[in-house]
Scaffold this motif. Structure first.
Motif, mmCIF file in Angstrom:
data_model
loop_
_atom_site.group_PDB
_atom_site.id
_atom_site.type_symbol
_atom_site.label_atom_id
_atom_site.label_comp_id
_atom_site.label_asym_id
_atom_site.label_seq_id
_atom_site.Cartn_x
_atom_site.Cartn_y
_atom_site.Cartn_z
ATOM 1 N N LYS A 74 101.592 53.956 47.730
ATOM 2 C CA LYS A 74 102.010 52.674 48.314
ATOM 3 C C LYS A 74 102.553 51.687 47.290
ATOM 4 O O LYS A 74 103.021 50.608 47.659
ATOM 5 C CB LYS A 74 100.841 52.045 49.072
ATOM 6 N N GLY A 75 102.482 52.020 46.021
ATOM 7 C CA GLY A 75 102.996 51.136 44.991
ATOM 8 C C GLY A 75 102.016 50.046 44.599
ATOM 9 O O GLY A 75 100.920 49.928 45.140
ATOM 10 N N HIS A 76 102.444 49.223 43.658
ATOM 11 C CA HIS A 76 101.578 48.185 43.090
ATOM 12 C C HIS A 76 101.932 46.777 43.567
ATOM 13 O O HIS A 76 101.374 45.800 43.069
ATOM 14 C CB HIS A 76 101.682 48.223 41.562
ATOM 15 N N GLU A 77 102.838 46.663 44.514
ATOM 16 C CA GLU A 77 103.342 45.334 44.873
ATOM 17 C C GLU A 77 102.456 44.586 45.864
ATOM 18 O O GLU A 77 102.511 43.364 45.945
ATOM 19 C CB GLU A 77 104.755 45.447 45.466
ATOM 20 N N LYS A 78 101.626 45.308 46.642
ATOM 21 C CA LYS A 78 100.973 44.681 47.791
ATOM 22 C C LYS A 78 99.534 44.226 47.536
ATOM 23 O O LYS A 78 98.945 43.575 48.395
ATOM 24 C CB LYS A 78 101.000 45.642 48.985
ATOM 25 N N TYR A 79 98.933 44.580 46.426
ATOM 26 C CA TYR A 79 97.561 44.122 46.203
ATOM 27 C C TYR A 79 97.540 42.773 45.482
ATOM 28 O O TYR A 79 98.424 42.444 44.712
ATOM 29 C CB TYR A 79 96.730 45.166 45.444
ATOM 30 N N TYR A 80 96.486 42.020 45.754
ATOM 31 C CA TYR A 80 96.277 40.744 45.069
ATOM 32 C C TYR A 80 95.090 40.799 44.116
ATOM 33 O O TYR A 80 94.884 39.875 43.310
ATOM 34 C CB TYR A 80 96.084 39.601 46.075
ATOM 35 N N ALA A 81 94.306 41.881 44.187
ATOM 36 C CA ALA A 81 93.174 42.037 43.276
ATOM 37 C C ALA A 81 92.757 43.501 43.242
ATOM 38 O O ALA A 81 92.958 44.249 44.205
ATOM 39 C CB ALA A 81 92.004 41.162 43.703
ATOM 40 N N LEU A 82 92.153 43.894 42.132
ATOM 41 C CA LEU A 82 91.596 45.230 41.953
ATOM 42 C C LEU A 82 90.212 45.102 41.333
ATOM 43 O O LEU A 82 89.967 44.198 40.513
ATOM 44 C CB LEU A 82 92.459 46.088 41.026
ATOM 45 N N THR A 83 89.330 46.014 41.686
ATOM 46 C CA THR A 83 87.995 46.052 41.100
ATOM 47 C C THR A 83 87.634 47.494 40.799
ATOM 48 O O THR A 83 87.884 48.382 41.611
ATOM 49 C CB THR A 83 86.943 45.472 42.068
ATOM 50 N N GLY A 84 87.046 47.711 39.635
ATOM 51 C CA GLY A 84 86.506 49.019 39.290
ATOM 52 C C GLY A 84 85.173 48.836 38.586
ATOM 53 O O GLY A 84 85.040 47.926 37.756
ATOM 54 N N LYS A 85 84.177 49.652 38.930
ATOM 55 C CA LYS A 85 82.882 49.462 38.268
ATOM 56 C C LYS A 85 82.019 50.708 38.341
ATOM 57 O O LYS A 85 82.191 51.563 39.217
ATOM 58 C CB LYS A 85 82.119 48.294 38.894
ATOM 59 N N THR A 86 81.139 50.807 37.380
ATOM 60 C CA THR A 86 79.998 51.702 37.430
ATOM 61 C C THR A 86 78.775 50.798 37.437
ATOM 62 O O THR A 86 78.542 50.060 36.467
ATOM 63 C CB THR A 86 79.947 52.643 36.210
ATOM 64 N N GLU A 87 78.053 50.790 38.536
ATOM 65 C CA GLU A 87 76.949 49.854 38.719
ATOM 66 C C GLU A 87 75.969 49.918 37.553
ATOM 67 O O GLU A 87 75.544 50.991 37.133
ATOM 68 C CB GLU A 87 76.207 50.157 40.028
#
Length: 221
Positions: A74-87
């Motif tokens: 879907k590409g990178h144009e449509k997100y406003y935020a990203l989150t990645g984590k290892t609790e």
């Protein structure tokens, strides 16, 4: 009553403000974030959320394979935020094109449990800066009773839920960033020339090193 041990958490918070955001290259930035995790932590986060129309239901997350697949499709144009984590270990938050009063900004946060890792502030900054023009940033110390993104105290409910009360006071300096406003002088900072002048007023014992048009600034070293 039993009290849970608080674990020390360190976060690098980097801001791209106003016109600097024009230089943000989203795909390359995400690649550089993963490279920073691989080089500085020897691992990447386990679960991810894409905030935008990428088919991840509210409250859910995906693994690295689905995360990359959705971005590729879907590409990178449509997100406003990203989150990645290892609790309980490490993670990142990326917020793009936010608005505070008359100023726009983006915020990139890399965080980790201090007892587990000891990455280099300078190397993280240098890894992401070619694709994320940094206006200002710093390294922040706290513990896991606070939300890393909002810096608000996490309130635990009787039935296992958690909530935070979010304010934007911590970001007020962004509004007048061009005039040299800064939040405070942390132990490790990257500042503009105007901010460096203000930092020297606040702390007469800082050390600074120029890197491009910005300055690594250290206090208490």
């Amino acid at each position: 009553m039993f009290f849970r041990k608080k674990n020390k958490v360190t976060a690098i918070k980097l801001y791209s403000i106003g016109d600097d955001q024009v230089g943000i290259a989203r795909p390359e930035l995400i690649d550089s974030v993963f490279k920073a995790f691989e080089e500085q932590f020897s691992e990447i986060p386990e679960s991810y959320v894409i905030h935008g129309p990428y088919g991840i239901r509210k409250g859910a997350s995906v693994g690295i394979k689905a995360f990359k697949s959705k971005l590729n499709a879907k590409g990178h144009e449509k997100y406003y935020a990203l989150t990645g984590k290892t609790e309980g270990k490490l993670g990142f938050n990326l917020l793009l094109d936010a608005i505070l009063e008359n100023q726009t900004y983006s915020e990139l946060i890399l965080w980790w449990y201090a007892d587990c890792y000891a990455p280099s502030f300078e190397d993280v900054v240098k890894a992401v800066s070619p694709f994320y023009p940094i206006s200002s940033g710093f390294e922040l110390q706290s513990d896991d009773s606070y939300d890393t993104f909002s810096e608000s105290k996490i309130k635990k409910g009787f039935f296992g839920g958690a909530s935070t009360h979010i304010t934007y006071d911590r970001l007020k300096w962004i509004v007048n960033y061009e005039s040299g406003d800064l939040r405070t002088v942390f132990g490790k900072n990257i500042l503009s020339e105007a901010q460096l002048k203000q930092a020297r007023i606040l702390d007469g014992n800082i050390l600074s090193e120029q890197v491009g048009e910005k300055y690594f600034v250290y206090s208490g070293v």
